[in-house]
Design a protein around this motif. Sequence first.
Motif, PDB file in Angstrom:
ATOM      1  N   ASP A   1       0.830  -1.205   0.000  1.00 46.04           N
ATOM      2  CA  ASP A   1       0.000   0.000   0.000  1.00 46.04           C
ATOM      3  C   ASP A   1       0.868   1.260   0.000  1.00 46.04           C
ATOM      4  N   ILE A   2       1.918   1.260   0.802  1.00 44.95           N
ATOM      5  CA  ILE A   2       2.816   2.414   0.862  1.00 44.95           C
ATOM      6  C   ILE A   2       3.466   2.647  -0.491  1.00 44.95           C
ATOM      7  N   GLN A   3       3.935   1.584  -1.112  1.00 48.03           N
ATOM      8  CA  GLN A   3       4.558   1.722  -2.432  1.00 48.03           C
ATOM      9  C   GLN A   3       3.587   2.361  -3.420  1.00 48.03           C
ATOM     10  N   ALA A   4       2.343   1.944  -3.388  1.00 48.04           N
ATOM     11  CA  ALA A   4       1.355   2.433  -4.348  1.00 48.04           C
ATOM     12  C   ALA A   4       0.964   3.881  -4.100  1.00 48.04           C
ATOM     13  N   LYS A   5       1.120   4.362  -2.877  1.00 44.89           N
ATOM     14  CA  LYS A   5       0.704   5.727  -2.534  1.00 44.89           C
ATOM     15  C   LYS A   5       1.713   6.792  -2.950  1.00 44.89           C
ATOM     16  N   ILE A   6       2.956   6.422  -3.194  1.00 42.51           N
ATOM     17  CA  ILE A   6       3.966   7.414  -3.579  1.00 42.51           C
ATOM     18  C   ILE A   6       3.576   8.012  -4.934  1.00 42.51           C
TER      19      ILE A   6
ATOM     20  N   VAL B   1       3.372  10.239   2.913  1.00 40.22           N
ATOM     21  CA  VAL B   1       2.771   8.907   2.926  1.00 40.22           C
ATOM     22  C   VAL B   1       2.922   8.230   4.287  1.00 40.22           C
ATOM     23  N   LEU B   2       4.132   8.226   4.834  1.00 44.87           N
ATOM     24  CA  LEU B   2       4.341   7.499   6.095  1.00 44.87           C
ATOM     25  C   LEU B   2       3.673   8.180   7.280  1.00 44.87           C
ATOM     26  N   SER B   3       3.410   9.468   7.183  1.00 41.66           N
ATOM     27  CA  SER B   3       2.719  10.159   8.275  1.00 41.66           C
ATOM     28  C   SER B   3       1.277   9.690   8.425  1.00 41.66           C
ATOM     29  N   GLN B   4       0.778   8.923   7.480  1.00 42.94           N
ATOM     30  CA  GLN B   4      -0.569   8.354   7.574  1.00 42.94           C
ATOM     31  C   GLN B   4      -0.605   7.092   8.454  1.00 42.94           C
TER      32      GLN B   4
ATOM     33  N   ALA C   1      10.583   4.508   1.236  1.00 39.43           N
ATOM     34  CA  ALA C   1       9.410   4.498   2.105  1.00 39.43           C
ATOM     35  C   ALA C   1       9.140   3.118   2.691  1.00 39.43           C
ATOM     36  N   VAL C   2       9.183   2.077   1.848  1.00 40.44           N
ATOM     37  CA  VAL C   2       8.901   0.737   2.374  1.00 40.44           C
ATOM     38  C   VAL C   2      10.032   0.265   3.284  1.00 40.44           C
ATOM     39  N   SER C   3      11.268   0.665   3.001  1.00 38.79           N
ATOM     40  CA  SER C   3      12.397   0.257   3.848  1.00 38.79           C
ATOM     41  C   SER C   3      12.312   0.916   5.220  1.00 38.79           C
ATOM     42  N   LEU C   4      12.020   2.209   5.246  1.00 35.43           N
ATOM     43  CA  LEU C   4      11.859   2.902   6.527  1.00 35.43           C
ATOM     44  C   LEU C   4      10.705   2.315   7.317  1.00 35.43           C
ATOM     45  N   ALA C   5       9.576   2.079   6.653  1.00 40.00           N
ATOM     46  CA  ALA C   5       8.407   1.540   7.345  1.00 40.00           C
ATOM     47  C   ALA C   5       8.693   0.153   7.906  1.00 40.00           C
ATOM     48  N   GLY C   6       9.336  -0.686   7.101  1.00 41.06           N
ATOM     49  CA  GLY C   6       9.644  -2.033   7.569  1.00 41.06           C
ATOM     50  C   GLY C   6      10.511  -2.026   8.809  1.00 41.06           C
ATOM     51  N   MET C   7      11.529  -1.171   8.825  1.00 38.07           N
ATOM     52  CA  MET C   7      12.409  -1.100   9.991  1.00 38.07           C
ATOM     53  C   MET C   7      11.720  -0.475  11.188  1.00 38.07           C
ATOM     54  N   ALA C   8      10.885   0.534  10.959  1.00 40.40           N
ATOM     55  CA  ALA C   8      10.220   1.216  12.077  1.00 40.40           C
ATOM     56  C   ALA C   8       9.134   0.351  12.702  1.00 40.40           C
ATOM     57  N   TRP C   9       8.518  -0.532  11.923  1.00 38.89           N
ATOM     58  CA  TRP C   9       7.537  -1.468  12.480  1.00 38.89           C
ATOM     59  C   TRP C   9       8.204  -2.684  13.125  1.00 38.89           C
ATOM     60  N   ALA C  10       9.389  -3.023  12.680  1.00 34.52           N
ATOM     61  CA  ALA C  10      10.097  -4.179  13.232  1.00 34.52           C
ATOM     62  C   ALA C  10      10.638  -3.863  14.624  1.00 34.52           C
ATOM     63  N   PRO C  11      10.979  -4.875  15.390  1.00 35.23           N
ATOM     64  CA  PRO C  11      11.708  -4.628  16.631  1.00 35.23           C
ATOM     65  C   PRO C  11      13.107  -4.096  16.324  1.00 35.23           C
ATOM     66  N   SER C  12      13.763  -3.600  17.336  1.00 33.75           N
ATOM     67  CA  SER C  12      15.130  -3.123  17.177  1.00 33.75           C
ATOM     68  C   SER C  12      16.040  -4.264  16.729  1.00 33.75           C
ATOM     69  N   PRO C  13      17.065  -3.980  15.932  1.00 33.46           N
ATOM     70  CA  PRO C  13      18.017  -5.048  15.583  1.00 33.46           C
ATOM     71  C   PRO C  13      18.638  -5.643  16.845  1.00 33.46           C
TER      72      PRO C  13
END
Length: 453
Positions: A30-35, A165-168, A348-360
């Motif tokens: 969805d994020i990819q499609a919104k850019i 996009v990510l602010s949504q 956008a998808v890389s930032l979102a994936g990392m921000a939703w994931a737990p810390s490394p």
Amino acid sequence: MRLCLPLGLLLSPLGLSAELEFTDQAKLHDIQAKISAENIEKDIRKLVGFGTRHTLSETKSDTRGIGAARRWIKSEFEEISKACGGCLTVYFQSRIIEGEKRIPDATEVVSVIAIQTGTTDPNRYVMMSGDIDSRVSDVMNFVDDSPGANDNASGVAGVLETARVLSQYEFNGSIVYAALSGEEQGLFGGKILAENAQKDGWRLKAVLNNDMIGNISGSNGVTDNTTARIFAEGTRYTETNKEKTTRRYTGGEVDSPSRNLARYIDLMADRYIPNLDTMVIYRLDRFRRGGHHRPFNDLGYPGVRIMETNEHYDRQHQDLKIANGVTYGDTIDGVDFDYAAKLTSLNAVSLAGMAWAPSPPAQVNIGGAVQPSTSLGWQALDKTQNSQLAGYKIYWRYTDAPQWQFSKYVGNVNEYTLENVVIDNYFFGVASVSKDGFESPVVFPGPAGAFGE
């Protein structure tokens, strides 16, 4: 002789056909499609319209110079924040620079920063950056028109669109959107932000620097809108002599956190960005050149440069002119907005994936010398900061393979032994996994691969 099979048909060391298992994330699609390429074009045209954005240019005018440009960028971030109910903290970040070769007189170097604070782990940050300033042939010429359409209005436009996009969405970790100044004069905006991040104790896990993401036709005669480059340095610049000795005997030259950040982004491209293949370049930047991720690498933070594959040198750092039938200058007709949107969506998808994931994972260690099996351990993540944590996944690959080949989810434990997987034949790492399948970048064992606490 090793059997070579396509990824997904590899014979794993555990005797089974193996591929990298992952959870396909509808939210990332969805994020990819919104850019929006239209938004990116609008923003690039606006930035070009300021005439010049040279760091030493006009600051009082509302229509020309870097002062007008940075105030407009800040107003755009503020509008984005207003649309999401105040979800962004927006501010100028500045310092007086003087006595430098390219900034001889006292000049206020001003960047624009917007932070989307995470819900459970606000002091863990991932960041996307672009450069505000532009230049012509003479790096000290701050008067003549310097459109900087691709270098680097494209990167700033990408940052703005990613923020829209990510602010949504809400994320566990925090996201920084940075429009940095002073790049052409000496990477000063990045230096200021990196030093402040260190002083303020940010747990900064990823810097995605976007510098020229809009050109598809190179000086080499190639036109290509299907590839991009990710530059990532190897051995961490801050490595101590003790860490150097450890790395000599355990490896890690190609598994710095920046390299594994690049591998993470490369996989995101494969999974979520249609018709895009990224090339991970094992180098800090282009040959003997630099970018705004370097000040962060200088302080030990993981950081990469994302950019086009084929550069057009007649459109970089050039006066606007026609000579011998050749047109020079970084003008808007050299920007492909759909391509800029494609690379923006990768960020956008890389930032979102990392921000939703737990810390490394932190404190990753490994053992298995003169044994038939390999054991890994790591520090359990803080349960309050990482309430989304499900467990951990071990990755491994042949030592000459560029990307991770095998993986095994091992649950919510802090140690695991891979039976009959010989430590000498592979490189290993550990990622943390959320309950809905978002993963952190892979962390190579020891100080060479550490993403920090």
